[in-house]
Every structure is written in structure tokens, then in C-alpha cells.
Design an enzyme around this catalytic site. Structure first.
Site, PDB file in Angstrom:
ATOM      1  N   TYR A  39      -1.044   3.559   9.244  1.00 15.17           N
ATOM      2  CA  TYR A  39       0.357   2.899   9.731  1.00 15.17           C
ATOM      3  C   TYR A  39       1.195   3.758   9.567  1.00 15.17           C
ATOM      4  CZ  TYR A  39       3.397  -0.745  10.700  1.00 15.17           C
ATOM      5  OH  TYR A  39       4.297  -1.653  11.116  1.00 15.17           O
ATOM      6  N   LYS A 117       3.938  -2.044  -7.742  1.00 17.03           N
ATOM      7  CA  LYS A 117       4.243  -2.291  -6.359  1.00 17.03           C
ATOM      8  C   LYS A 117       2.880  -3.262  -6.023  1.00 17.03           C
ATOM      9  CE  LYS A 117       5.577  -1.481  -1.719  1.00 17.03           C
ATOM     10  NZ  LYS A 117       4.688  -2.087  -0.859  1.00 17.03           N
TER      11      LYS A 117
END
Ligand code: IVH
Length: 679
Positions: A39, A117
């Protein structure tokens, strides 16, 4: 990517369509069609084309807005300030390029805060007069979904804020909802047992759990939360920096990630990113990078945001550990005991630091559970040093007519019928003459844990079997330099070395011969005990079950297995050949090789066992470890030295991966028993 070989306009349309479809699957169906890395690559390509062809930029391009869009299931919530996304840096040079950009906006020195993250989903929590009032997903950044009832079930999110200072009348707290790895494993086990769909990864599990119509379902899923930002805030203390914000959040009772650090300059930022990358597998939850934020809120204001992301923060993305690839075929390999193990042949992909072309599928039930089919696009995962795994199919990409895989009825090597006994997970080729079993038996005999014949690995064994030089392990001793030299890829020197190695193996001793013969259940320690107690192979062959069980550490299972072994004509033939070749079959001289199992110490090492081993029962494996001074415990902690993983391991494997504890498969375990830990 500066120039695209195809018509840019056409490629832009194509990329937008691909991204839109992927977004739909990801956000609406919680069923992703591509791995994140793919992606990201589409997005970068699209951005690249748009940069060099500004006329192709359109307001509705995915590059111009954050990912995600609200669904119809939950009431819409308009965010008071947009929930932005983050720009990505994929390496250190991109990180430094970001730094260069922001230093052009702000002239004073810039301090940073580094955060892991989290690979979950962004959530906005609204507290009114200190009470948890509403929770919303990010959605498209402007409008999200009202998931208050579901978020209220997350134990670590306080219903009431506390803290020393004044409570704001209204405050929006942003952070990430995620599912810890152990909870994810547990959930998938439950899903599997109930015949329900498995989640591809913890993030999808978290998203799926949060977007439930019935909050009781969410409550049954172990979700967790870390706060990392504030939205609007009316009242309460004035905050000037991000580190003050985090301290205030912690004080108010919201969970804040303990791995967050203040970083003085960009060099400290780079070092932080590397540190977090190293810790990636020991956190207990998945992260896909580090987020670097400018600390000073005044400097942030100066830098501002684009419509999509703030300029004052960047996500440093780690190399992907999941990729999608084509499942070209499912084949079955035959082991020395005849076990037929299905494995995936993949279009090779670079994932988790190496190229993966093959991955085991363990057994028939495992293939059925994952329902992977030939021709499927599958998600392949390789995390750290862990064995690569096929996670599951990307159903959205399944070709019409793809058939469920059926376990072959016959052995791929010898054609005889494969047998799966009731109540057993494994399928076997029961033909002892099977050429593949033959090869694997010889390979095992020569392996390091057994007779340790250097240079006689699988490839050579196969070559010698094909050339008619070997039909069983006993034939190894008939190999001579003259017989080997005519073969391909066999220089005189290699032949001499190999024959030298074979010669040396004659005096490895009876215990290793027993291990090499591959008597089921007879591991190295029991083999030593039997060799010592009975004194010779002849005596062992002649021993009754009672005589065998009289040996310390030998129970009925081993004793009967030994008897069964010698009842097989082919096995007796091998033993005869070994005897004729002058292989030492007397215990007294046994175990005096350079690297004798007896000399191995595992002093001070702690082991955890999970899953079934081939050659040892649990008790035997434990006895082998203890005989060398090691300890076996039940639960994995940071202090665990090794986790030994057999077939169908439990959650201990996941725990070991999380904590970064070294993992041994059976071959590695046998090796460790034979040679001790590497110094
Ligand atoms: S800050 C405007 N901090 O990453 C900045 N985000 O790719 C808002 N994420 O939507 C995000 N860990 O879901 C921030 N420590 C962290 C994060 C984090 C994970 C997610 C978040 C965000 C996405 C952007």
C-alpha cells in the site's frame, strides 16, 4: 520514482483505484487486501507521479486526504479539529531530509520526543468535567465513528480522570487502541476452536474488536490503549511542550507508553529509531516504526500542517515483516519417520530481512484452518529470527474457481497410500522402503546430533542414493575415494575429506549410533543410559521390555519402541552393515568423541518446552536438559535461556518472540544437547 514507463494519467487512475479498493477492504470490512508495505509503495508511486505531473493532482486523490472513511454501522462524529495522519520516512536519509525541511521554517534549535509507532488504530476520547463521555475512531480524519460503548469496555481507559491539577472542563485525548500480542494469539486460538475467522494480525483484531455492534464482544477481547496527544482542551494547566503534555496525561490517569523519550537533537533521534527497532520484538505489542515529534508547541505552531499531516512530526517506518505474495503450490515433504508435512511454495518475497520462498504448513488441519489455496495471494510473515509463516489468504484476491487443497492420497516419493490415524494430526507414509524416508534416515544418521559426519548433508546423500551408492545408513561405510571421485561436483580433496569424516565416525560410540538409527522416543540421554547399562548393541537387541525398563530413565514407551525397531528386518540389516564396517557398537568405549554429549553442560540455563517433539516425550526432553545441569520451567520470562518449540506450539512461542528469547526447533535442541551452547 520520477518517471513511470506507462502513461502517467492511466497509471494515476489505476493507483487511485487500487488504493480506494484497499481502503474499502481495510476500513469497511476489516479484511485487508494488501500488506501495508505494498500500500505504501502505491502511495509513494502516486505521490511521485503527481509531483512530476502537477496537472494530474486532484482534490479527491488519496494523497490529498487521510486514509479511512466512516461506515454506516456507527453514528458519525465530527472531530473538533481534524485527526491528521503522519508523513513517513523509510530510511535515515528521509528522516534527515524532514529535519532539513523543518529547520528551514524554525531557526532556533529543535528538541524532539520519540515514541514507538503503535500498530493499532487511532482513537479520540472526550472527557467532560473529567468524565469519559465519548470515543470516536479517526475515520477520514474529519468524521469518525462513535464507538463509545465499545471503548468503555477497555480496562486501561479511565472512566474518570484524576490528577493533581485542575481538571479541564472539556478535553479531547488522542491515542492508539491496540491488542497485545499474547491476547491476539489467545483470541485467534479461540476463534480457531470455534471455527470462526482468524484475524490476520493484531491490528485487524483490534479494529474488528472495536467495531462490534455488541459491546460485550469487545469486552471479551483484551484491548489496550496508550495516549499520545491532545485535541481541544478547555481549562486545566497551560502546556508548552509535548513532554509536558505526556506528563499531564499520565498524571490524569491515562496510560502513556513508557518507551517514550525526549531527544535533544537529530542524532539522538536517529539513535532512538535504531533502539526502538532493536526492541521491536520485546515490547509485547506490534509496532511498525517510531514517531518523532517536535517537542515545543510554539515551534509546532510555526511549522503548521498540510491538509493531511503535521509538518512537526514524522513516522520513521521499519522494514515490513509482512508481505503478500503468490502461493504457487502446496507440496508435501516426507521425513525420516514417514511424516508427510505440507509446505507452501511461494513466489519469493523479501520479508523480515530475508527472501522467503518456502514455508511449512505443518499438517492437514493447519492448511484447512488457514484455508490457503493454490493460486491465492497470501500474507507471509517473518518476524526477526522466527521461522517464516503463511498467515492466511487475501480472500479479496482469490481467483474464481480456486479449490480447497486436499491432502494427497499417496506419498509423493514412493506412491504408497498415506495414512492418517484417527485422533492424530500427522499423516504418514508407512512404507519403510520409501526412497525419501531412506534419504532422510541417512541424513539423520550423519547429522551433527548423531554420527556427526561432516560433508554428508541432504544434497550429498541424495546424490549418492541416486548414484546407487547408498541405500541405507550402513552403506555409508562402503564409500571410498575411488567410488566417489567419478561423481559430479566431487573433487578428489572433498572425497578424501568425506571418507576421513566417515572413518572418524566409527568411534563415536554406541549412544550416538542409537541416536543415529532413529529409534523413536530414544533421545540422547536415554540412548546413553541404555548403552551404558546394557553394554553392547547385541545386548540391547536381545533385551526384553523388562530388562530395558530396568534402565534408569527408560519407560515402557521407549522399551517397546526399541523392541519394535529391532523387529524390522531392514533395521537389522543396517546394524549388520555397521558391525561389518567396524563401527564401534560397544558401550564401554562409547561417548568418548571430541564432543561427547556427556561433556556438555547446560549449567545455569533455563528452558521452556512447548509443542510436541518427535524424538522425546516432554519428560524425556526435561530429563535430557536436567542431566546436563539445565532447568526446565513452565513460563517464559526474560530470564528464560531457550524456548524449545515442537509441533503445534502454544502461546509460549509468542511470548518468547515478544521477549526476544532464543527459540530452538527440534534439530537445534538436539544440537544443543550434543554440543552445548555456542560460546
Ligand atoms: S501521533 C497528527 N503518535 O500512526 C499526529 N500516532 O500513520 C497524530 N500512531 O493515525 C498521530 N503510534 O494511528 C502518533 N505514538 C504515536 C503513534 C501514532 C501510532 C498511528 C496513529 C496515526 C498513524 C499515522
Amino acid at each position: 520514482m520520477s518517471e513511470s514507463p506507462v502513461d502517467p494519467q492511466q497509471r494515476v487512475a489505476e493507483l487511485r483505484a487500487l488504493i480506494q479498493e484497499a481502503d474499502y477492504r481495510y476500513y469497511q470490512l476489516d479484511d485487508p487486501s494488501v500488506a501495508d508495505a505494498e500500500y505504501d509503495a502505491w502511495m509513494r508511486e502516486l505521490r511521485g507521479i503527481e509531483e512530476s505531473h502537477p496537472d494530474l493532482v486532484a482534490p479527491d486523490s488519496p494523497t490529498q486526504r487521510p486514509r479511512g472513511a466512516p461506515s454506516a454501522t456507527f453514528a458519525p462524529v465530527r472531530h473538533e479539529s481534524p485527526m491528521l495522519s503522519l508523513d513517513n520516512a523509510f530510511d535515515h536519509s528521509e528522516l534527515r531530509a524532514w529535519y532539513e525541511r523543518i529547520t528551514r521554517i524554525v531557526s532556533d534549535p529543535i528538541g524532539f520526543v520519540g515514541e514507538p509507532k503503535l500498530d493499532g488504530l487511532a482513537i479520540s476520547l472526550l472527557y467532560v468535567d473529567g468524565r469519559f463521555t465519548r470515543a470516536a475512531t479517526r475515520g477520514d480524519g474529519v468524521t469518525g465513528e462513535d464507538v463509545t460503548a465499545n471503548v468503555a469496555t477497555i480496562a486501561s481507559i479511565p472512566k474518570q480522570m484524576n490528577g493533581s491539577g485542575a481538571v479541564p472542563s472539556r478535553v479531547e485525548i488522542r491515542g492508539e487502541v491496540f491488542m497485545p500480542l499474547a491476547s491476539f494469539e489467545e483470541l485467534n486460538r479461540r476463534q480457531g476452536d470455534a471455527g470462526d475467522r482468524l484475524f490476520a494480525n493484531p491490528r485487524n483484531a483490534a479494529a474488528g474488536s472495536l467495531r462490534q455492534k455488541d459491546p460485550r464482544v469487545t469486552a471479551s477481547r483484551d484491548l489496550d490503549f496508550f495516549a499520545y496527544a491532545l485535541g481541544v482542551k478547555d481549562g486545566g494547566p497551560a502546556l508548552r511542550s509535548h513532554h509536558e503534555t505526556l506528563a499531564w496525561l499520565g498524571d490524569a490517569g491515562l496510560p502513556v507508553n513508557p518507551h517514550i523519550e525526549r531527544l535533544a537533537d537529530i542524532d539522538a533521534v536517529a539513535a532512538f529509531c535504531e533502539r526502538i527497532l532493536q526492541q521491536r520484538h520485546s515490547l509485547g505489542y506490534e509496532i511498525d516504526g517510531a514517531v518523532i515529534k517536535v517537542d515545543d508547541l510554539g515551534q509546532r505552531d510555526e511549522m503548521g500542517s498540510t491538509s493531511k499531516a503535521p509538518r512537526w512530526a514524522i513516522a520513521y517506518k521499519f522494514p515490513p515483516e509482512e508481505r503478500t505474495t503468490l502461493l504457487k503450490n502446496i507440496m508435501v515433504s516426507i521425513g525420516r519417520t514417514g511424516r508427510a508435512t505440507p509446505f507452501a511454495m511461494l513466489e519469493p518475497v523479501f520479508v523480515g530481512g530475508s527472501t522467503v520462498g518456502l514455508a511449512t504448513l505443518h499438517n492437514e488441519d493447519e492448511v484447512a484452518r488457514k484455508d490457503v489455496r493454490v493460486g491465492d495471494t497470501v500474507i507471509v510473515r517473518k518476524a526477526g529470527d522466527v521461522i517464516p509463516e503463511v498467515v492466511g489468504p487475501v480472500l479479496a484476491k482469490r481467483k474464481p474457481g480456486a479449490r480447497r487443497w486436499k491432502f494427497p492420497k499417496n506419498c509423493p516419493a514412493c506412491g504408497s497410500p498415506l495414512v492418517r490415524l484417527e485422533g492424530e494430526a500427522d499423516t504418514h507414509c508407512v512404507n519403510v522402503e520409501c526412497p525419501e524416508q531412506r534419504v532422510q534416515r541417512i541424513v539423520h544418521f550423519a547429522s551433527r546430533g548423531a554420527m556427526d559426519i561432516e560433508g554428508l548433508g541432504e544434497e550429498r546423500v541424495r546424490q549418492f542414493v541416486d548414484a546407487g551408492l547408498l541405500s541405507d545408513a550402513g552403506d555409508i561405510y562402503s564409500l571410498t575415494v575411488e567410488r566417489l571421485v567419478p561423481l559430479e561436483r566431487m573433487a578428489k580433496k572433498s572425497a578424501e575429506n568425506l571418507v576421513g569424516g566417515i572413518d572418524a565416525s566409527r568411534s563415536r560410540g554406541l549412544a550416538r549410533v542409537l541416536v543415529g538409527l532413529g529409534v523413536r522416543h530414544l533421545g540422547p540421554t536415554a540412548a546413553q543410559a541404555v548403552a551404558r547399562a546394557l553394554g553392547s548393541l547385541d545386548a540391547i537387541e536381545a533385551a526384553s521390555v523388562d530388562e530395558l525398563t530396568a534402565v534408569d530413565g527408560v519407560g515402557r514407551v521407549i522399551a517397546e519402541s526399541v523392541q519394535r525397531f529391532f523387529a524390522v528386518e531392514g533395521n537389522r540389516v543396517v546394524v549388520e552393515k555397521l558391525r561389518d564396517a567396524g563401527v564401534d557398537l560397544k558401550a564401554a568405549t562409547a561417548a568418548a568423541p571430541a564432543r561427547a554429549p556427556g561433556g556438555v553442560t547446560l549449567d545455569g540455563l533455563t528452558f521452556v518446552l512447548t509443542g510436541g517433539l518427535d524424538a522425546y516425550s516432554r519428560e524425556q526432553a526435561q530429563a535430557e536438559i536436567e542431566a546436563r545441569g539445565g532447568k526446565v520451567t513452565n513460563s517464559v520470562s526474560k530470564k528464560t535461556s531457550y524456548v524449545v518449540v515442537g509441533e503445534s506450539p502454544g502461546s509460549k512461542l509468542a511470548k518468547a518472540e515478544q521477549l526476544g528469547v532464543p527459540i530452538l526447533d527440534e534439530a537445534g535442541f538436539v544440537d544443543l544437547l550434543a554440543k552445548g551452547p555456542e560460546k
